[in-house]
Design an enzyme around this catalytic site. Structure first.
Site, mmCIF file in Angstrom:
data_model
loop_
_atom_site.group_PDB
_atom_site.id
_atom_site.type_symbol
_atom_site.label_atom_id
_atom_site.label_comp_id
_atom_site.label_asym_id
_atom_site.label_seq_id
_atom_site.Cartn_x
_atom_site.Cartn_y
_atom_site.Cartn_z
ATOM 1 C CE1 TYR A 100 37.168 35.572 44.734
ATOM 2 C CE2 TYR A 100 35.973 37.420 43.773
ATOM 3 C CZ TYR A 100 37.163 36.780 44.065
ATOM 4 O OH TYR A 100 38.345 37.360 43.697
ATOM 5 C CD GLU A 142 39.222 40.394 43.015
ATOM 6 O OE1 GLU A 142 37.995 40.262 42.811
ATOM 7 O OE2 GLU A 142 39.979 39.429 43.210
#
Length: 405
Positions: A100, A142
């Protein structure tokens, strides 16, 4: 508590959201090449076919803009279902937190590259805050899914062996996959796994396939259809699997994922599919035949021809074990000679005269334009929007605005 922008950033995002939305697809098209140039290893994580046809940039652009809008507009649609869907997709691909940071850096570079002088330090800071609110929520969701599945995201794939193969049609085939070590992970009917295939050029590519068998077995069954590209190249992974995935071959398989799953109620079910979108419907019907044979089910499927319909015989066998299953098929070719329980219809699916039980839960799977048309027809017949669930192969270009035609 929902994520909230700082008051300063909220004002800036409200003032610039329209401009960013207008250029969002252009921004994401600049972002991907820039990121891949700096981090070519990520080409093994992202579906390069979706990059080539432009679907991944569109999906990312729509997701970021929709997330930003719900941060500044209290009347915007709830983004939670979209967030959960993205998280499941990411878990099946083994996406990790550090990635990310890479994505955020290159995405914000692309915003500045496309919008130029309009991106002041204040604008850059506000959209950086949007991105990291988005990322942190996804990372948390997640992490929960990884933990529930007992999976280390750094080792998201396990070694499986092809135990059996059945050619369903000329282009579709089913694979029975057994883990070489340990037990088969639990899954819910309707979920999928990703296969990470090493191609002849040395590149690895992940693709997601519905588990077309039921929970509780000793192996997964997936059903794959070779992708014919037309104006684009044929599918790399599906072509490789068609040629090479035979008993004894080993494949890297992910944790089962997916948020569109069969419920445990007694509500009537309507299964709407086209092409290889029949795979989750086959799993649902097999599950129901074993656990809820009295449940009312209506099956509507569209395909090129009867001969190109994967899993038809197995679904017919399941339906014959149940009390109230009615199927209707539409074929572009050869409908008059198709050997289906109900006479098949020619052309494209038309649900105008279809029987839809009151209070039915609807599952859809197929190409996006097909599902948009089916959803419109179902809404016209009085089906509540919240009762319609769908699965789409590849980037979800619809989740942010399912009412868009």
């Amino acid at each position: 508590m929902p994520a909230q922008l700082s008051p300063e950033s909220k004002a800036v995002v409200a003032a610039t959201a329209g401009v960013v939305a207008e250029h969002a697809e252009e921004i994401t098209k600049r972002f991907y090449p820039h990121m891949f140039e700096a981090h070519p290893e990520l080409l093994n994580v992202f579906n390069v076919a979706n990059q080539a046809v432009g679907e991944q940039p569109k999906a990312l652009a729509a997701s970021v803009v929709a997330y930003a809008v719900q941060l500044i507009d209290p009347n915007a649609p709830d983004f939670t279902p979209v967030m959960q869907r993205i998280a499941h997709k990411h878990v099946s691909l083994g996406i990790t937190g550090p990635q990310y940071t890479i994505v955020g850096h290159h995405l914000l570079w692309a915003v500045a590259d496309v919008l130029g002088d309009a991106v002041t330090p204040e604008v850059a800071s506000a959209w950086d805050e949007v991105y990291w609110l988005f990322a942190v929520q996804l990372i948390a969701e997640e992490a929960k899914l990884y933990a529930l599945g007992g999976i280390d995201p750094e080792h998201a794939y396990r070694d499986y062996e092809v135990a059996d193969r059945t050619d369903e049609t000329e282009d579709a085939f089913s694979l029975v996959l057994k883990p070489t070590e340990g037990e088969l992970p639990a899954h819910r009917t309707g979920q999928y796994v990703a296969l990470n295939v090493e191609l002849p050029n040395g590149q690895t590519q992940p693709r997601q396939y519905t588990i077309s068998g039921v929970p509780g077995a000793e192996a997964f069954r997936i059903t794959v259809k070779k992708v014919h590209g037309g104006e684009h190249p044929d599918g790399m992974v599906s072509s490789w699997l068609q040629e090479n995935a035979k008993p004894g071959v080993h494949l890297n398989v992910s944790l089962p994922s997916g948020d569109v799953v069969l419920d445990d109620t007694d509500a009537p079910l309507v299964l709407v599919s086209a092409g290889i979108g029949i795979t989750p419907m086959a799993a649902i019907l097999e599950d129901l035949a074993q656990r809820q044979p009295k449940r009312q089910v209506r099956v509507f499927h569209a395909d090129k021809s009867h001969g190109s319909t994967a899993l038809y015989q197995s679904m017919r066998g399941q339906a014959e074990q149940m009390d109230d299953v009615v199927g209707q098929f539409w074929f572009e070719e050869g409908a008059e000679s198709a050997q289906t329980l109900q006479p098949a219809k020619g052309g494209f699916m038309d649900l105008a005269d279809a029987e839809v039980p009151e209070g039915a839960q609807v599952f859809m799977c197929g190409p996006l334009p097909f599902m948009q048309a089916a959803r419109k027809a179902l809404l016209a017949k009085g089906v509540h929007p919240e009762n319609i669930s769908y699965e789409v192969f590849g980037p979800d270009l619809w989740a942010q605005n399912p009412d868009a035609a």
